[in-house]
Write a protein that holds these residues in place. Structure first.
Motif, PDB file in Angstrom:
ATOM      1  N   GLU A  39     101.765  90.268  73.435  1.00 23.07           N
ATOM      2  CA  GLU A  39     102.515  91.545  72.952  1.00 23.07           C
ATOM      3  C   GLU A  39     103.633  91.719  73.919  1.00 23.07           C
ATOM      4  OE1 GLU A  39     101.745  96.275  72.608  1.00 23.07           O
ATOM      5  OE2 GLU A  39     100.471  95.150  74.222  1.00 23.07           O
ATOM      6  N   ARG A  41     106.694  94.896  74.610  1.00 19.62           N
ATOM      7  CA  ARG A  41     107.133  96.385  74.253  1.00 19.62           C
ATOM      8  C   ARG A  41     108.454  96.417  74.810  1.00 19.62           C
ATOM      9  NH1 ARG A  41     101.521  99.824  75.689  1.00 19.62           N
ATOM     10  NH2 ARG A  41     100.138  98.258  75.174  1.00 19.62           N
ATOM     11  N   THR A  42     109.176  97.027  73.843  1.00 19.22           N
ATOM     12  CA  THR A  42     110.876  97.410  74.284  1.00 19.22           C
ATOM     13  C   THR A  42     110.950  98.846  74.149  1.00 19.22           C
ATOM     14  OG1 THR A  42     111.277  97.249  71.878  1.00 19.22           O
ATOM     15  CG2 THR A  42     111.514  94.876  73.315  1.00 19.22           C
ATOM     16  N   PHE A  83     111.985  96.193  64.826  1.00 22.98           N
ATOM     17  CA  PHE A  83     111.822  95.476  66.179  1.00 22.98           C
ATOM     18  C   PHE A  83     112.670  94.082  66.481  1.00 22.98           C
ATOM     19  CE2 PHE A  83     108.162  97.751  68.318  1.00 22.98           C
ATOM     20  CZ  PHE A  83     107.838  98.601  67.270  1.00 22.98           C
ATOM     21  N   THR A  87     113.653  92.721  70.134  1.00 22.89           N
ATOM     22  CA  THR A  87     112.728  91.629  70.598  1.00 22.89           C
ATOM     23  C   THR A  87     113.747  90.477  70.977  1.00 22.89           C
ATOM     24  OG1 THR A  87     110.998  92.237  69.177  1.00 22.89           O
ATOM     25  CG2 THR A  87     110.875  90.003  70.042  1.00 22.89           C
ATOM     26  N   TYR A 105     104.477  89.405  69.699  1.00 22.71           N
ATOM     27  CA  TYR A 105     104.005  90.539  68.590  1.00 22.71           C
ATOM     28  C   TYR A 105     104.160  91.768  69.445  1.00 22.71           C
ATOM     29  CZ  TYR A 105      99.583  92.170  70.363  1.00 22.71           C
ATOM     30  OH  TYR A 105      98.472  92.671  71.205  1.00 22.71           O
ATOM     31  N   TYR A 106     104.438  92.902  68.323  1.00 17.54           N
ATOM     32  CA  TYR A 106     104.763  94.470  68.792  1.00 17.54           C
ATOM     33  C   TYR A 106     104.134  95.159  67.824  1.00 17.54           C
ATOM     34  CZ  TYR A 106     108.332  92.974  65.539  1.00 17.54           C
ATOM     35  OH  TYR A 106     108.777  92.525  64.295  1.00 17.54           O
ATOM     36  N   ARG A 107     103.917  96.227  68.192  1.00 23.32           N
ATOM     37  CA  ARG A 107     103.720  97.551  67.429  1.00 23.32           C
ATOM     38  C   ARG A 107     104.146  98.873  67.854  1.00 23.32           C
ATOM     39  NH1 ARG A 107      99.373  99.577  69.948  1.00 23.32           N
ATOM     40  NH2 ARG A 107      97.663  98.142  70.776  1.00 23.32           N
ATOM     41  N   TRP A 127     103.613  96.982  62.669  1.00 20.70           N
ATOM     42  CA  TRP A 127     103.589  95.877  63.728  1.00 20.70           C
ATOM     43  C   TRP A 127     104.168  94.739  63.175  1.00 20.70           C
ATOM     44  CZ3 TRP A 127     101.332  91.344  63.093  1.00 20.70           C
ATOM     45  CH2 TRP A 127     100.598  91.109  61.800  1.00 20.70           C
TER      46      TRP A 127
END
Ligand code: HAM
Length: 422
Positions: A39, A41-42, A83, A87, A105-107, A127
């Motif tokens: 994961e 996170r930005t 994203f 990213t 990955y991100y959400r 996501w």
């Protein structure tokens, strides 16, 4: 007081619904980990140029949809509309591209100033996953398989996978020229918006949803006849790999995507029954993005999926099973104030022991407390009044069978745990 409402195009996720979100977020975490993605996170906002330079001028997102503001230091900032660019920015900033492949990955929420309608919001949630450093078709196939697998697990909907190739720096210029010539020949019938795009970003015209552009788009040159050998081979290999995993895409030359950074593979997943906003997922390869941001030439491919649309496609039937464990397993019911106070440390001990337990501090009628607990999904009620308190006991009621039994307070936790395990 005026009636207060959430801003247009945004919505609240209430406790009755948040379980579904939580379950979906957990499914995303679990599946991405299984596919080898970590994961990232930005921040929710970035310097505006992070988006302008990557998504591209002449795209709907950059031209019309960004929430851009000047901060108190006079810098232009933008709430992230997606994203991928953040990213890539983070991967460059933290030198993550020195150790490839990088799979993340991100959400979280994204912001686009669009006309709100069912399935289209100004604050929505995505996501997604990005794989940096793999030029081969295995990465495209893995990313698509990850998206399809999540949809398969979370929805009952029929899902269509459309795929196309946008070519590369070698073959796209000739295709672009052909499109420009075709659009110029038909400029008089194009919508005003598309005429304007023709000079700034002609391939975007192919993405227009304006009915007056439909005929011109339908007769436009198709990218497949312009692909160079390497792009053609890549596209064939991606489809063969997907087929080997039981995934059969439809080749759709209309998929050109609304963002500028794509090369080669582009794809969309859509679900039946969602109306006009039926795109669940979009993505593709973007081999030129990192270099365009000033980094080393790095191939990359990724996807992003709209979480609201995924939940809509999941439908109410799925909603029930997504709920998982009830919020309250054990309800503590006090008949009077002294009993309520005596129950406080016991309730705390239950919670520390890992049991979801709650007490209705309002001391309303016992029947009402028990009925509300049942609606929350509780299976056991622990009832305490004067009489029980004097004897160091409590009444334990099984909310399924309605059976009641006196239990010593010191044995309470053990007794209730046994009932829950049954
Ligand atoms: P996108 O196609 O712009 O791609 O968005 C992906 C998905 O996000 C859409 O298919 C849709 O489900 C959801 N979505 C987007 N805007 C809204 C909205 N206003 N309301 C509700 N849902 C929305 C991208 O964002 C790329 N970054 C995908 C990607 C990742 N390409 C490479 N890596």
């Amino acid at each position: 007081m005026d009636k207060r409402t959430a801003p247009r195009g945004t919505f609240d996720i209430l406790p009755t619904d948040s379980n579904r979100w939580l379950a979906l977020e957990r499914a995303v975490d679990e599946l991405c980990a299984r596919f080898g993605y970590g994961e990232i996170r930005t921040p929710i906002f970035e310097s505006t140029d992070v988006f302008v330079r990557t998504i591209g001028e002449g795209t709907d997102i950059v031209d019309k949809e960004m929430y851009t503001f000047t901060d108190r230091g006079g810098r232009s900032m933008t709430l992230r509309p997606e994203f991928t660019a953040p990213t890539a920015r983070a991967a460059l900033e933290h030198n993550l591209l020195q150790n490839l492949p990088l799979k993340v990955y991100y959400r979280g929420p994204i912001f686009r100033y669009e006309r709100p309608q069912k399935g289209r919001y100004r604050q929505s949630h995505q996501w997604g996953a990005e794989c940096f450093g793999v030029a081969g078709p295995q990465a495209d196939a893995e990313i698509i398989a990850l998206g399809m697998e999540l949809i398969r697990r979370e929805t009952l909907a029929d899902v269509e996978l459309g795929i196309n190739s946008m070519g590369c720096d070698v073959c796209r210029p000739a295709y672009r020229e052909a499109v420009v010539a075709h659009l110029k020949d038909n400029a008089t019938t194009l919508s005003e918006n598309s005429r304007e795009r023709l000079s700034r970003n002609p391939l975007r015209v192919l993405d227009s949803k304006d009915p007056s552009d439909r005929a011109v788009i339908a007769t436009a040159p198709r990218v497949d006849s312009y692909l160079c050998d390497a792009c053609r081979e890549h596209f064939t290999a991606v489809r063969a790999l997907l087929a080997s995993m039981g995934i059969t895409p439809t080749v759709d030359p209309k998929i050109v995507r609304g963002l500028d950074y794509y090369t080669r593979t582009v794809f969309e997943m859509s679900a039946g029954g969602l109306g006009t906003q039926n795109a669940l997922c979009g993505g593709g390869r973007y081999d030129g993005l990192i270099a365009a941001m000033g980094g080393p030439a790095t191939p990359a491919v990724g996807l992003a999926m709209g979480m609201e649309r995924l939940l809509m496609a999941a439908g109410p039937r799925r909603a029930e099973s997504l709920n998982g464990r009830p919020r309250t397993e054990v309800a503590f019911v006090a008949l009077d104030e002294p009993s309520a106070r005596s129950l406080v440390p016991i309730l705390h001990a239950f919670r520390r022991a890992g049991i979801s337990a709650d007490m209705d501090y309002t001391l309303r009628k016992v029947d009402k407390q028990i009925r509300a607990a049942g609606q929350q999904g509780a299976r056991v009620a622990v009832i305490l009044g004067n009489d029980e308190l004097a004897r160091g006991e409590a009444t334990v009621q099984d909310l399924t069978t309605r059976e009641r039994q006196r239990v010593k307070l010191i044995e309470l936790e053990h007794d209730v745990k046994e009932r829950l395990a049954r």
